[in-house]
Design an enzyme around this catalytic site. Structure first.
Site, PDB file in Angstrom:
ATOM      1  N   GLU A 159       0.816  -1.215   0.000  1.00 27.37           N
ATOM      2  CA  GLU A 159       0.000   0.000   0.000  1.00 27.37           C
ATOM      3  C   GLU A 159       0.849   1.265   0.000  1.00 27.37           C
ATOM      4  OE1 GLU A 159      -3.203   0.017   2.785  1.00 27.37           O
ATOM      5  OE2 GLU A 159      -3.708  -2.092   2.451  1.00 27.37           O
ATOM      6  N   GLN A 160       2.063   1.154  -0.501  1.00 24.47           N
ATOM      7  CA  GLN A 160       2.882   2.352  -0.679  1.00 24.47           C
ATOM      8  C   GLN A 160       3.966   2.056  -1.722  1.00 24.47           C
ATOM      9  OE1 GLN A 160       4.258   3.123   3.302  1.00 24.47           O
ATOM     10  NE2 GLN A 160       5.999   1.754   3.154  1.00 24.47           N
TER      11      GLN A 160
END
Length: 326
Positions: free
Chosen positions: A153-154
């Protein structure tokens, strides 16, 4: 007569083994390790509801960091400690024919991970293989996990390289394992995992149809099903595509009641050639709501569902042993 009975039992066991080992049998995957009140791995696997359990998360790694994990106090968290108390539970689940994956990444608010280069991806891949996939002694004891899940998620950089490096290990060693990815349901572009999924190396794609209003059940099932149809054509044909859903109203925006899922969503989703089942976030909410109990038979309508085939397999195995003893 005894030899004929033995031959018959061997034949029946081979049929069940072949049918249950097919990678396309639909089922339920669940994330475990986010709340101590969810119970241990043994109790999760004893439900008979899950095809895959994903240990969440290895949440610190890459770019020179010391690798660390957070399994919500199920064991000692962090790089300085070990989680070897999970070894027997993991092996128990695998004996029940439940696949156990390590999920890497997680919410960036309480994680610290990234890859800085292709060489960094190679180092992380070796760390994952040596410590979690090879059977050598590592943070979880001497285990051979069934796969690695990308819950990223990054940043988008070098996750495709990590997938290629892990694939190199499974192609050049005798250790076969799986790769999975858990992208958000947005498709254009796919956040964070677009390049990685484009490698077509992933066996399972657990699409998160929650916390994204444009493609989840926040305004009705139409947006979700429209996004699902795009994903069906987007990923490789040999991928098993899962509907990722909250297991309770507090698990994420876009909750779908079991009744609505069975009545409106699953009949459409199961038409997809690469339909793989349902992914639930997470075991704690499922433990509270009994969501998987309510949808299990509808996730796969066929007799070959894990719980049924496993029960038959055990019965045939016992009969086989009685014949041998006789």
């Amino acid at each position: 007569m005894a030899s004929e009975r033995v031959a018959l039992m061997i034949f029946l066991l081979s049929l069940f083994t072949l049918s249950s080992s097919r990678p396309d049998n639909a089922g339920i995957a669940v994330y475990w390790g986010r709340n101590l009140q969810e119970g241990d791995l043994v109790s999760a696997c004893d439900t008979g509801n899950y095809k895959i359990v994903l240990l969440a998360f290895l949440n610190n790694f890459g770019a020179g960091r010391t690798s660390a994990w957070d399994f919500a106090a199920h064991c000692d968290n962090g790089a300085a400690e070990k989680c070897t108390e999970l070894e027997s539970e993991i092996k128990y689940c695998q004996e029940q024919r439940v696949k156990v994956f390590l999920s890497i990444g997680g919410d960036p608010d309480d994680s610290d991970y990234s890859l800085s280069s292709r060489d960094d991806a190679k180092e992380v891949a070796k760390y994952l293989y040596d410590n979690f996939l090879s059977g050598q002694y590592g943070p979880l004891g001497s285990v051979k996990l069934d796969g690695i899940d990308f819950h990223i998620e990054q940043t988008e950089n070098y996750w495709d390289d990590l997938a290629w490096e892990l694939d190199f290990f499974r192609q050049t060693t005798s250790r076969r394992f799986y790769l999975s990815a858990a992208p958000k349901c947005l498709t254009y572009p796919i956040p964070y995992l677009g390049k990685a999924i484009a490698t077509k190396l992933f066996d399972y794609i657990f699409v998160q149809f929650y916390n994204n209003p444009s493609c989840s059940n926040t305004t009705g099932t139409e947006a979700l099903l429209s996004s699902w149809n795009k994903w069906v054509g987007l990923v490789a044909s040999n991928n098993s595509l899962f509907l990722g859903l909250p297991a309770g109203p507090t698990a994420g925006e876009g909750y779908i009641s079991p009744d609505l899922l069975k009545r409106r969503v699953l009949p459409q989703a199961k038409k997809a050639h690469n339909y793989g089942g349902v992914m639930l976030w997470d075991r704690f909410r499922d433990f509270q709501t009994g969501y998987s109990d309510q949808i299990l038979l509808n996730v796969n309508d066929h007799v070959s569902s894990n719980s049924v085939s496993d029960a038959i397999y055990r019965c045939v195995s016992k009969a086989f042993n009685r014949v041998i003893d006789y």
